[in-house]
Design an enzyme around this catalytic site. Structure first.
Site, PDB file in Angstrom:
ATOM      1  N   CYS A 165      18.131  42.290 -42.867  1.00 55.62           N
ATOM      2  CA  CYS A 165      18.122  43.594 -43.542  1.00 55.62           C
ATOM      3  C   CYS A 165      19.491  44.266 -43.526  1.00 55.62           C
ATOM      4  O   CYS A 165      19.734  45.201 -44.295  1.00 55.62           O
ATOM      5  CB  CYS A 165      17.090  44.509 -42.897  1.00 55.62           C
ATOM      6  SG  CYS A 165      15.414  43.998 -43.243  1.00 55.62           S
TER       7      CYS A 165
HETATM    8  N1  COA Z   1      -4.881  48.121 -42.230  1.00 58.13           N
HETATM    9  C1  COA Z   1      -5.615  48.810 -41.320  1.00 58.13           C
HETATM   10  N2  COA Z   1      -5.351  48.813 -40.010  1.00 58.13           N
HETATM   11  C2  COA Z   1      -4.318  48.067 -39.575  1.00 58.13           C
HETATM   12  C3  COA Z   1      -3.522  47.317 -40.451  1.00 58.13           C
HETATM   13  C4  COA Z   1      -3.839  47.345 -41.828  1.00 58.13           C
HETATM   14  N3  COA Z   1      -3.139  46.676 -42.746  1.00 58.13           N
HETATM   15  N4  COA Z   1      -2.572  46.684 -39.745  1.00 58.13           N
HETATM   16  C5  COA Z   1      -2.748  47.020 -38.457  1.00 58.13           C
HETATM   17  N5  COA Z   1      -3.815  47.852 -38.351  1.00 58.13           N
HETATM   18  C6  COA Z   1      -4.366  48.439 -37.134  1.00 58.13           C
HETATM   19  C7  COA Z   1      -4.154  47.546 -35.940  1.00 58.13           C
HETATM   20  O1  COA Z   1      -5.192  46.606 -35.824  1.00 58.13           O
HETATM   21  C8  COA Z   1      -4.173  48.542 -34.797  1.00 58.13           C
HETATM   22  O2  COA Z   1      -5.490  48.828 -34.465  1.00 58.13           O
HETATM   23  P1  COA Z   1      -5.915  49.093 -32.923  1.00 58.13           P
HETATM   24  O3  COA Z   1      -5.147  50.327 -32.521  1.00 58.13           O
HETATM   25  O4  COA Z   1      -7.386  49.279 -33.024  1.00 58.13           O
HETATM   26  O5  COA Z   1      -5.490  47.856 -32.184  1.00 58.13           O
HETATM   27  C9  COA Z   1      -3.561  49.803 -35.421  1.00 58.13           C
HETATM   28  O6  COA Z   1      -3.702  49.650 -36.823  1.00 58.13           O
HETATM   29  C10 COA Z   1      -2.098  49.971 -35.072  1.00 58.13           C
HETATM   30  O7  COA Z   1      -1.404  48.754 -35.354  1.00 58.13           O
HETATM   31  P2  COA Z   1       0.110  48.553 -35.060  1.00 58.13           P
HETATM   32  O8  COA Z   1       0.546  47.164 -35.514  1.00 58.13           O
HETATM   33  O9  COA Z   1       0.428  48.926 -33.666  1.00 58.13           O
HETATM   34  O10 COA Z   1       0.714  49.594 -36.109  1.00 58.13           O
HETATM   35  P3  COA Z   1       1.997  50.487 -36.049  1.00 58.13           P
HETATM   36  O11 COA Z   1       1.570  51.894 -35.996  1.00 58.13           O
HETATM   37  O12 COA Z   1       3.004  49.999 -35.072  1.00 58.13           O
HETATM   38  O13 COA Z   1       2.605  50.223 -37.521  1.00 58.13           O
HETATM   39  C11 COA Z   1       4.336  48.931 -38.589  1.00 58.13           C
HETATM   40  C12 COA Z   1       2.961  48.934 -37.939  1.00 58.13           C
HETATM   41  C13 COA Z   1       4.763  47.512 -38.908  1.00 58.13           C
HETATM   42  C14 COA Z   1       4.243  49.722 -39.883  1.00 58.13           C
HETATM   43  C15 COA Z   1       5.334  49.600 -37.638  1.00 58.13           C
HETATM   44  O14 COA Z   1       5.285  49.041 -36.349  1.00 58.13           O
HETATM   45  C16 COA Z   1       6.749  49.489 -38.144  1.00 58.13           C
HETATM   46  O15 COA Z   1       7.087  49.901 -39.218  1.00 58.13           O
HETATM   47  N6  COA Z   1       7.649  48.980 -37.351  1.00 58.13           N
HETATM   48  C17 COA Z   1       9.037  48.923 -37.773  1.00 58.13           C
HETATM   49  C18 COA Z   1       9.449  47.579 -38.077  1.00 58.13           C
HETATM   50  C19 COA Z   1       9.717  47.266 -39.527  1.00 58.13           C
HETATM   51  O16 COA Z   1       9.363  47.916 -40.452  1.00 58.13           O
HETATM   52  N7  COA Z   1      10.355  46.128 -39.674  1.00 58.13           N
HETATM   53  C20 COA Z   1      10.605  45.568 -40.949  1.00 58.13           C
HETATM   54  C21 COA Z   1      11.776  44.679 -40.888  1.00 58.13           C
HETATM   55  S1  COA Z   1      13.268  45.612 -40.727  1.00 58.13           S
END
Ligand code: COA
Length: 382
Positions: A165
């Site tokens: 990225c």
């Molecule tokens: N739809 C519904 N629920 C979902 C889901 C989806 N598509 N994907 C995950 N969930 C659920 C998970 O199962 C989890 O449930 P639980 O709490 O019951 O276990 C909950 O949502 C939280 O999941 P999590 O993976 O911890 O989400 P998050 O809040 O960390 O968000 C990202 C996920 C990827 C959006 C976030 O971590 C992020 O943006 N990180 C930055 C990294 C990035 O963007 N990198 C890209 C490359 S630079």
């Protein structure tokens, strides 16, 4: 202009213009989730016995609300919508082209590059070098940059560089260094990203993250540049190894029968860890550079941050500016483009920079896999 001024202008890098190619196909979160959930139903029906016996896990629905809340993403542009949304394929169908035809990555890069050249009033033959700086290169060699160079009719050199990225800011510093050293006077940095082909559309945690696009940046010596340009005040790059964002696809595993669909050979991340580790690293790096360049928070008119996650950008902007940034101070393109890897901060700059006044300063900043991060501080000249 004094001799000293003229000599300085000859070795002062500026951004002369940018270009943007946006695919004409778009997938909304609603369409994406409907297709994903159809895949879940199909998978769970096909494996009903194994799921009942406990040997296969049932898959769970995705949700539009989660995607928007967790990422800020509402839609993404892609090169092939049907292949992605078809629950039987769930990946873009982009047929291989014969070697005599322009490759698809070069094609979208050329479109963005031509726009940047036109907007600067520059002819391709005035350019000395082409750097293709992106995450998703479609082949090992010859370099896509050399193919683009040939298509545009540029006499000089080109090469590809991949810092995930952060590729665009690494390309920007490389181009700026060529101007500073005098080894080139006009350099095209191009970021064609077909992220849809490296994304695992069957993975609920990440299927919503990426989109396709191409951007181009024309970096030139100040004495060549059009009146309206952006002087590059300072650049800084940083890398720190991490496995938290990784894609293991490569020629060493091409013989595995399942490589194409193997989740390990597609984008994978520990999203939470990335969020927690990258935000402080990037904020500290920006503040360090502001200190080194003597730029205060109050002087920073706009931040064009990497477009991965709205929450990450909110936190980084608040640490840098000392207050919650509004959309004017830290614009987002995540809602319509999603994460487009290296191109994200350049789309934000391309779409949200024309209104700045001469003398105003801003920051282009990218971050991502590696980990990697890059800062490019700029000032509007006219
Ligand atoms: N739809 C519904 N629920 C979902 C889901 C989806 N598509 N994907 C995950 N969930 C659920 C998970 O199962 C989890 O449930 P639980 O709490 O019951 O276990 C909950 O949502 C939280 O999941 P999590 O993976 O911890 O989400 P998050 O809040 O960390 O968000 C990202 C996920 C990827 C959006 C976030 O971590 C992020 O943006 N990180 C930055 C990294 C990035 O963007 N990198 C890209 C490359 S630079």
């Amino acid at each position: 202009m004094s001799d000293q001024h003229a000599a300085n202008a000859q070795f002062t890098p500026v951004i002369s213009a940018t270009g943007l190619f946006t695919p004409d196909q778009k997938i909304t979160n609603e369409e994406l989730v409907a297709s994903f959930n159809a895949y879940v139903d199909k998978h769970n029906a096909e494996h009903a016995d194994a799921i009942a016996a406990g040997s296969v896990d049932a898959l769970t629905y995705s949700s539009v609300e989660f995607i928007e809340k967790a990422s800020g993403i509402k839609a993404r542009y892609v090169l092939n919508k049907d292949g992605i949304l078809n629950p039987d394929t769930m990946c873009p169908q982009l047929p291989e082209r014969p070697n005599e035809e322009l490759s698809i990555l070069a094609e979208i890069g050329v479109k963005a590059a031509r726009q940047a050249l036109d907007s600067a009033g520059r002819k391709a033959e005035d350019v000395d070098a082409v750097l293709v700086a992106c995450s998703n290169l479609q082949r090992a060699y010859p370099a896509i940059a050399v193919e683009i160079q040939d298509e545009l009719g540029i006499d000089g050199f080109g090469f590809d560089l991949n810092v995930a990225c952060s590729s665009a800011t690494f390309g920007l510093q490389t181009a700026a260094d060529y101007i500073r050293s005098g080894s080139a006077r006009s350099v095209l940095v191009i970021n064609p990203e077909i992220c849809s082909a490296h994304l695992n559309w069957r993975d609920r945690d990440s299927h919503f993250i990426f989109g396709d696009v191409a951007t181009a940046i024309l970096v030139e010596a100040k004495d060549l540049a059009p009146a309206e340009h952006w002087e590059i005040l300072g650049t800084k790059l940083k890398t720190k190894f991490s496995n938290n964002i990784r894609n293991n696809f490569g020629f060493l595993n091409r013989t595995h029968p399942e490589t194409r669909d193997d989740p390990d050979k597609l984008f994978k991340q520990e999203g939470r860890k990335v969020f927690k580790e990258v935000v402080p690293m990037v904020a500290a790096m920006i503040l360090d550079q502001m200190d080194r360049l003597g730029i205060t928070s109050a002087e920073l008119r706009r931040l064009w941050l990497h477009q991965a996650n709205a929450g990450m950008n909110r936190l980084i902007a608040a640490k840098v500016l000392g207050h919650e940034a509004n959309a004017d101070e830290s614009p987002t393109v995540l809602d319509s483009y999603a994460n487009t890897s290296s191109a994200g901060s350049i789309i934000a700059f391309h779409q949200h920079s024309k209104d700045l006044q001469a003398g105003e300063k801003g920051l282009i900043c990218s971050f991502g896999a590696g980990y990697s991060a890059g800062t490019v501080f700029i000032q509007k000249a006219a």
